[in-house]
Design a protein around this motif. Sequence first.
Motif, PDB file in Angstrom:
ATOM      1  N   LEU A 127       0.824  -1.212   0.000  1.00 52.37           N
ATOM      2  CA  LEU A 127       0.000   0.000   0.000  1.00 52.37           C
ATOM      3  C   LEU A 127       0.854   1.257   0.000  1.00 52.37           C
ATOM      4  CD1 LEU A 127      -2.910   1.233   0.309  1.00 52.37           C
ATOM      5  CD2 LEU A 127      -2.513   1.159   2.781  1.00 52.37           C
ATOM      6  N   LEU A 128       1.876   1.281   0.863  1.00 51.31           N
ATOM      7  CA  LEU A 128       2.713   2.470   1.001  1.00 51.31           C
ATOM      8  C   LEU A 128       3.718   2.618  -0.135  1.00 51.31           C
ATOM      9  CD1 LEU A 128       3.422   2.201   4.835  1.00 51.31           C
ATOM     10  CD2 LEU A 128       2.091   3.988   3.735  1.00 51.31           C
ATOM     11  N   ARG A 129       4.227   1.519  -0.613  1.00 50.02           N
ATOM     12  CA  ARG A 129       5.321   1.563  -1.600  1.00 50.02           C
ATOM     13  C   ARG A 129       4.823   1.628  -3.039  1.00 50.02           C
ATOM     14  NH1 ARG A 129       8.607   2.266  -4.743  1.00 50.02           N
ATOM     15  NH2 ARG A 129      10.748   1.476  -4.923  1.00 50.02           N
ATOM     16  N   TYR A 130       3.712   0.953  -3.349  1.00 53.02           N
ATOM     17  CA  TYR A 130       3.292   0.827  -4.736  1.00 53.02           C
ATOM     18  C   TYR A 130       1.942   1.474  -5.039  1.00 53.02           C
ATOM     19  CZ  TYR A 130       7.143  -2.482  -4.977  1.00 53.02           C
ATOM     20  OH  TYR A 130       8.388  -3.062  -4.915  1.00 53.02           O
ATOM     21  N   ILE A 131       0.961   1.268  -4.167  1.00 50.61           N
ATOM     22  CA  ILE A 131      -0.378   1.790  -4.463  1.00 50.61           C
ATOM     23  C   ILE A 131      -0.432   3.301  -4.249  1.00 50.61           C
ATOM     24  CG2 ILE A 131      -2.829   1.629  -3.896  1.00 50.61           C
ATOM     25  CD1 ILE A 131      -2.363  -1.265  -3.100  1.00 50.61           C
ATOM     26  N   LYS A 132       0.061   3.756  -3.107  1.00 46.99           N
ATOM     27  CA  LYS A 132       0.230   5.179  -2.800  1.00 46.99           C
ATOM     28  C   LYS A 132      -1.019   6.017  -3.049  1.00 46.99           C
ATOM     29  CE  LYS A 132       5.169   5.168  -4.000  1.00 46.99           C
ATOM     30  NZ  LYS A 132       6.197   5.757  -4.877  1.00 46.99           N
ATOM     31  N   PRO A 133      -2.087   5.799  -2.291  1.00 48.09           N
ATOM     32  CA  PRO A 133      -3.245   6.695  -2.412  1.00 48.09           C
ATOM     33  C   PRO A 133      -2.902   8.084  -1.891  1.00 48.09           C
ATOM     34  CG  PRO A 133      -3.532   5.190  -0.567  1.00 48.09           C
ATOM     35  CD  PRO A 133      -2.294   4.760  -1.294  1.00 48.09           C
ATOM     36  N   SER A 134      -3.868   8.980  -1.915  1.00 48.60           N
ATOM     37  CA  SER A 134      -3.616  10.361  -1.516  1.00 48.60           C
ATOM     38  C   SER A 134      -3.367  10.474  -0.008  1.00 48.60           C
ATOM     39  CB  SER A 134      -4.817  11.234  -1.880  1.00 48.60           C
ATOM     40  OG  SER A 134      -5.946  10.874  -1.080  1.00 48.60           O
ATOM     41  N   PHE A 135      -2.840  11.648   0.399  1.00 50.23           N
ATOM     42  CA  PHE A 135      -2.593  11.904   1.819  1.00 50.23           C
ATOM     43  C   PHE A 135      -3.881  11.808   2.613  1.00 50.23           C
ATOM     44  CE2 PHE A 135      -1.930  14.461   5.602  1.00 50.23           C
ATOM     45  CZ  PHE A 135      -0.627  14.158   5.968  1.00 50.23           C
ATOM     46  N   LEU A 136      -4.971  12.293   2.052  1.00 50.00           N
ATOM     47  CA  LEU A 136      -6.269  12.229   2.739  1.00 50.00           C
ATOM     48  C   LEU A 136      -6.706  10.791   2.952  1.00 50.00           C
ATOM     49  CD1 LEU A 136      -8.808  13.551   3.884  1.00 50.00           C
ATOM     50  CD2 LEU A 136      -9.723  13.655   1.550  1.00 50.00           C
ATOM     51  N   VAL A 137      -6.546   9.962   1.925  1.00 50.69           N
ATOM     52  CA  VAL A 137      -6.920   8.550   2.059  1.00 50.69           C
ATOM     53  C   VAL A 137      -6.058   7.861   3.104  1.00 50.69           C
ATOM     54  CG1 VAL A 137      -6.983   6.310   0.869  1.00 50.69           C
ATOM     55  CG2 VAL A 137      -7.842   8.368  -0.276  1.00 50.69           C
TER      56      VAL A 137
END
Length: 463
Positions: free
Chosen positions: A51-61
């Motif tokens: 999630l943190l390394r590849y998907i990287k949603p927005s700061f809000l998410v």
Amino acid sequence: MLFSGGIHKWTYLSSFLLGLLYFYFAYYIERTQFLSLFTVWTVLFLITYILLRYIKPSFLVFSLLAILFRLIFLTVTPNLSQDFYRFVWDGRMLLEGYNPYLSLPETWIANASAPIAEATLLYKGMGPMNGSHYTNYPPVSQFIYWLAALFDKNTYLNAMIFIRVMLILADLGTIWMGSKLLSALHLPKSQIFWYALNPFILIELTGNLHFEGVMVFFLITGLWFAFNKKWLLAGIAIGLSISVKLIPLLLLPVFIQYLLRERVVYKNFTLGRLRIPLVFYSSTLLMVFLTFLPFISYEFMRNFAQTINLWFQSFEFNASIYYIFRWIGYQVKGWNIIETLGPVLSICGIVAILLISFFKDNLRFSSLLTGLLFAICAYYAFATTVHPWYLAIPLVLSVFTRYRFVQIWSFCIIFSYTAYINSTYQENLWMVALEYIIVIAFLGWELFRVSKAKKAKLLTKSF
């Protein structure tokens, strides 16, 4: 890229799986079930890394996920630690007008005279070992325990929920202040989620109610003020951090180079280099003194010192260098030499911090953060006790540096829980050794990589 083109789908899927795993961990796993514990722990780390390394949603998410995952733990009783029973006990004693530093729970129980509700239940929950020692939790922590008792002095579950809400708010504060500091350092502000969404942080702090989360919030706030040259506010915030958990006190020497680096000029008059250190250190220590002031007495100082001394001469858990010397002691003396070895190694840890403080370059803020990281890790290397939740400080500091070995350590710390497989709480030293071998190997690789990068940069400059 594996996760490109369907970013929302992968965000939903990973978030759902993480939420499901946290729910299972919180409500169905006990610390004696190491195989289940390790399996869920590993999958949590793997999905979080993706999630943190590849998907990287927005700061809000990321922020919403940090809140939602913490709320999963809201009403659950901690399953890996029983310390919170002592928190509730101390808070209720304060509410009834008793100084929690001056009496032992076991004495109240033996005399059947405890002036608080659920006394027997709380004593049984904390266990005889905890109940036979004077409390060692500093005043800011005690204040939150008191607020929890004020919220509900009869039902420990409601007090527990109140404490957990306070810890969640502290984590949100860390996300806010940490992201501001990262942006100021020209680093991606989303890096703070390598701390805030780390499964170790969610489970040990939010789940098990350890107050390192509050300590970290005040520490990061103090660093933000220091970065902005607001030395009085920096000292106050770090003083509050020390009054949550004492461990940041050890980091104070590391600041000295950074504080001495420039003179202060006021109306064309040079005040000299000592003004900033004096403001910072005096405000820090004054804040610590003021928070302890309501409790200070001869009996308090005796009891508190006695409890702290136990950490150096009696307690041992998940150590590294200490276990090596303890084994040598057994071969030479035939018994555990912790009473002598513990204080000696603690001095070695302090010497290591002083060496980093005065001989490592800590003049720039980025190098100061690296110095703080290695100082606390050096101290833990010599410590006789390294509980899992102790990693909160090095983990959050690592977010602001180029080093990631503490991320690896936060995963490997699960090996220490093999001690709870049976009721005798016997550590599996092979698993402890595996933990530190992996961490040291990764640290060695990172140090080599950084050294190589520095040499390449110097070579480029020479041309």
